[in-house]
Enzyme design. Structure first.
Site, PDB file in Angstrom:
ATOM      1  N   VAL A 291      -7.135  12.446  17.106  1.00  0.00           N
ATOM      2  CA  VAL A 291      -7.364  13.559  18.039  1.00  0.00           C
ATOM      3  C   VAL A 291      -7.418  12.981  19.453  1.00  0.00           C
ATOM      4  O   VAL A 291      -8.285  12.147  19.762  1.00  0.00           O
ATOM      5  CB  VAL A 291      -8.680  14.293  17.705  1.00  0.00           C
ATOM      6  CG1 VAL A 291      -8.906  15.420  18.713  1.00  0.00           C
ATOM      7  CG2 VAL A 291      -8.647  14.853  16.276  1.00  0.00           C
TER       8      VAL A 291
ATOM      9  N   ASN B 237     -11.790   5.038  18.764  1.00  0.00           N
ATOM     10  CA  ASN B 237     -10.431   4.656  18.412  1.00  0.00           C
ATOM     11  C   ASN B 237      -9.517   4.993  19.585  1.00  0.00           C
ATOM     12  O   ASN B 237      -9.649   6.054  20.197  1.00  0.00           O
ATOM     13  CB  ASN B 237      -9.977   5.404  17.159  1.00  0.00           C
ATOM     14  CG  ASN B 237     -10.825   5.057  15.944  1.00  0.00           C
ATOM     15  OD1 ASN B 237     -11.231   3.912  15.773  1.00  0.00           O
ATOM     16  ND2 ASN B 237     -11.108   6.041  15.105  1.00  0.00           N
TER      17      ASN B 237
ATOM     18  N   ARG C  12     -21.019  17.466  14.162  1.00  0.00           N
ATOM     19  CA  ARG C  12     -20.802  16.665  12.955  1.00  0.00           C
ATOM     20  C   ARG C  12     -19.311  16.594  12.628  1.00  0.00           C
ATOM     21  O   ARG C  12     -18.596  17.601  12.707  1.00  0.00           O
ATOM     22  CB  ARG C  12     -21.578  17.261  11.774  1.00  0.00           C
ATOM     23  CG  ARG C  12     -23.067  17.171  11.981  1.00  0.00           C
ATOM     24  CD  ARG C  12     -23.872  17.538  10.748  1.00  0.00           C
ATOM     25  NE  ARG C  12     -25.247  17.758  11.142  1.00  0.00           N
ATOM     26  CZ  ARG C  12     -26.141  16.796  11.393  1.00  0.00           C
ATOM     27  NH1 ARG C  12     -25.790  15.527  11.233  1.00  0.00           N
ATOM     28  NH2 ARG C  12     -27.367  17.084  11.780  1.00  0.00           N
ATOM     29  N   ASP C  13     -18.877  15.382  12.247  1.00  0.00           N
ATOM     30  CA  ASP C  13     -17.485  15.194  11.850  1.00  0.00           C
ATOM     31  C   ASP C  13     -17.224  15.979  10.566  1.00  0.00           C
ATOM     32  O   ASP C  13     -18.034  15.983   9.637  1.00  0.00           O
ATOM     33  CB  ASP C  13     -17.202  13.695  11.642  1.00  0.00           C
ATOM     34  CG  ASP C  13     -15.721  13.392  11.623  1.00  0.00           C
ATOM     35  OD1 ASP C  13     -15.238  12.727  12.564  1.00  0.00           O
ATOM     36  OD2 ASP C  13     -15.030  13.824  10.669  1.00  0.00           O
ATOM     37  N   ILE C  14     -16.082  16.628  10.523  1.00  0.00           N
ATOM     38  CA  ILE C  14     -15.735  17.467   9.379  1.00  0.00           C
ATOM     39  C   ILE C  14     -15.429  16.625   8.133  1.00  0.00           C
ATOM     40  O   ILE C  14     -15.467  17.138   7.007  1.00  0.00           O
ATOM     41  CB  ILE C  14     -14.517  18.365   9.759  1.00  0.00           C
ATOM     42  CG1 ILE C  14     -14.480  19.623   8.908  1.00  0.00           C
ATOM     43  CG2 ILE C  14     -13.214  17.606   9.697  1.00  0.00           C
ATOM     44  CD1 ILE C  14     -13.516  20.672   9.434  1.00  0.00           C
TER      45      ILE C  14
ATOM     46  N   HIS D 160     -13.505  10.645  22.201  1.00  0.00           N
ATOM     47  CA  HIS D 160     -14.715  10.918  21.416  1.00  0.00           C
ATOM     48  C   HIS D 160     -15.334   9.622  20.924  1.00  0.00           C
ATOM     49  O   HIS D 160     -14.637   8.676  20.554  1.00  0.00           O
ATOM     50  CB  HIS D 160     -14.421  11.846  20.229  1.00  0.00           C
ATOM     51  CG  HIS D 160     -13.256  11.429  19.387  1.00  0.00           C
ATOM     52  ND1 HIS D 160     -11.950  11.640  19.761  1.00  0.00           N
ATOM     53  CD2 HIS D 160     -13.197  10.810  18.180  1.00  0.00           C
ATOM     54  CE1 HIS D 160     -11.144  11.184  18.829  1.00  0.00           C
ATOM     55  NE2 HIS D 160     -11.873  10.656  17.856  1.00  0.00           N
TER      56      HIS D 160
ATOM     57  N   HIS E 206     -17.496   8.106  17.927  1.00  0.00           N
ATOM     58  CA  HIS E 206     -18.014   8.327  16.578  1.00  0.00           C
ATOM     59  C   HIS E 206     -19.389   7.657  16.508  1.00  0.00           C
ATOM     60  O   HIS E 206     -19.510   6.455  16.783  1.00  0.00           O
ATOM     61  CB  HIS E 206     -17.129   7.651  15.525  1.00  0.00           C
ATOM     62  CG  HIS E 206     -15.731   8.183  15.413  1.00  0.00           C
ATOM     63  ND1 HIS E 206     -15.343   9.042  14.410  1.00  0.00           N
ATOM     64  CD2 HIS E 206     -14.627   7.960  16.170  1.00  0.00           C
ATOM     65  CE1 HIS E 206     -14.051   9.319  14.545  1.00  0.00           C
ATOM     66  NE2 HIS E 206     -13.595   8.668  15.597  1.00  0.00           N
TER      67      HIS E 206
HETATM   68  P1  AMP Z   1     -10.058   9.792  15.491  1.00  0.00           P
HETATM   69  O1  AMP Z   1      -9.262   9.376  14.284  1.00  0.00           O
HETATM   70  O2  AMP Z   1     -10.834   8.681  16.105  1.00  0.00           O
HETATM   71  O3  AMP Z   1      -9.188  10.524  16.485  1.00  0.00           O
HETATM   72  O4  AMP Z   1     -11.154  10.797  14.959  1.00  0.00           O
HETATM   73  C1  AMP Z   1     -10.956  12.178  14.880  1.00  0.00           C
HETATM   74  C2  AMP Z   1     -12.078  12.714  14.046  1.00  0.00           C
HETATM   75  O5  AMP Z   1     -12.159  14.112  14.244  1.00  0.00           O
HETATM   76  C3  AMP Z   1     -11.923  12.481  12.549  1.00  0.00           C
HETATM   77  O6  AMP Z   1     -13.027  11.726  12.067  1.00  0.00           O
HETATM   78  C4  AMP Z   1     -11.879  13.884  11.975  1.00  0.00           C
HETATM   79  O7  AMP Z   1     -12.524  13.986  10.725  1.00  0.00           O
HETATM   80  C5  AMP Z   1     -12.595  14.677  13.045  1.00  0.00           C
HETATM   81  N1  AMP Z   1     -12.261  16.090  13.106  1.00  0.00           N
HETATM   82  C6  AMP Z   1     -11.022  16.636  13.162  1.00  0.00           C
HETATM   83  N2  AMP Z   1     -11.101  17.979  13.248  1.00  0.00           N
HETATM   84  C7  AMP Z   1     -12.425  18.281  13.263  1.00  0.00           C
HETATM   85  C8  AMP Z   1     -13.164  19.501  13.334  1.00  0.00           C
HETATM   86  N3  AMP Z   1     -12.547  20.689  13.420  1.00  0.00           N
HETATM   87  N4  AMP Z   1     -14.515  19.437  13.305  1.00  0.00           N
HETATM   88  C9  AMP Z   1     -15.140  18.249  13.226  1.00  0.00           C
HETATM   89  N5  AMP Z   1     -14.503  17.056  13.167  1.00  0.00           N
HETATM   90  C10 AMP Z   1     -13.156  17.077  13.178  1.00  0.00           C
END
Ligand code: AMP
Length: 115
Positions: free
Chosen positions: A97, A88, A29-31, A101, A103
């Site tokens: 990040v 993205n 799950r996204d944080i 990944h 979403h």
């Molecule tokens: P992006 O902007 O597409 O790179 O998405 C990165 C996603 O990673 C964002 O939606 C963040 O909320 C999510 N995220 C960052 N750190 C964590 C974490 N430790 N656990 C879960 N989700 C995370």
């Protein structure tokens, strides 16, 4: 490119709410959820971004990522009404990040066009 926080999640060095795991894929799950359901599906292989994908080399892994995305969506009850899968890519794509990944977003009606 250096490893990201997702590598630490893969190695279980930091906690995450993991909903699905295989030898090659992890979903958690996204944080900072942007919808009632917001799950990230990642390869355990460190591929920084979409533009680093080699369609031949990574074909099987990409199939597994989409299988996992569809499975977690189904498990979260999103199959009937649908969901959005977003990747993205890079700065202008809104990527924060640099570990590939997907979403998986659902549980509400998504807007279009995206911001
Ligand atoms: P992006 O902007 O597409 O790179 O998405 C990165 C996603 O990673 C964002 O939606 C963040 O909320 C999510 N995220 C960052 N750190 C964590 C974490 N430790 N656990 C879960 N989700 C995370």
């Amino acid at each position: 490119m250096s490893e990201t926080i997702f590598s630490k999640i893969i190695r279980k060095e930091i906690p995450a709410d993991i909903v699905y795991e295989t030898e090659s894929v992890l979903a958690f799950r996204d944080i900072n959820p942007q919808a009632p359901v917001h799950i990230l599906v990642i390869p355990k292989l460190e591929i920084p971004m979409v533009s680093d994908i080699d369609g031949v080399e990574h074909a099987s892994l990409l199939g597994k990522l989409f299988d996992a995305a569809n499975l977690v969506a189904k498990n979260e009850g999103l199959a009937e009404n649908g969901y959005r899968v977003v990747i993205n890519c890079g700065k202008d794509g809104g990527q924060d990040v640099y570990h590939l990944h997907l979403h998986v977003l659902g549980g509400r009606k998504m807007n279009w066009p995206p911001g």
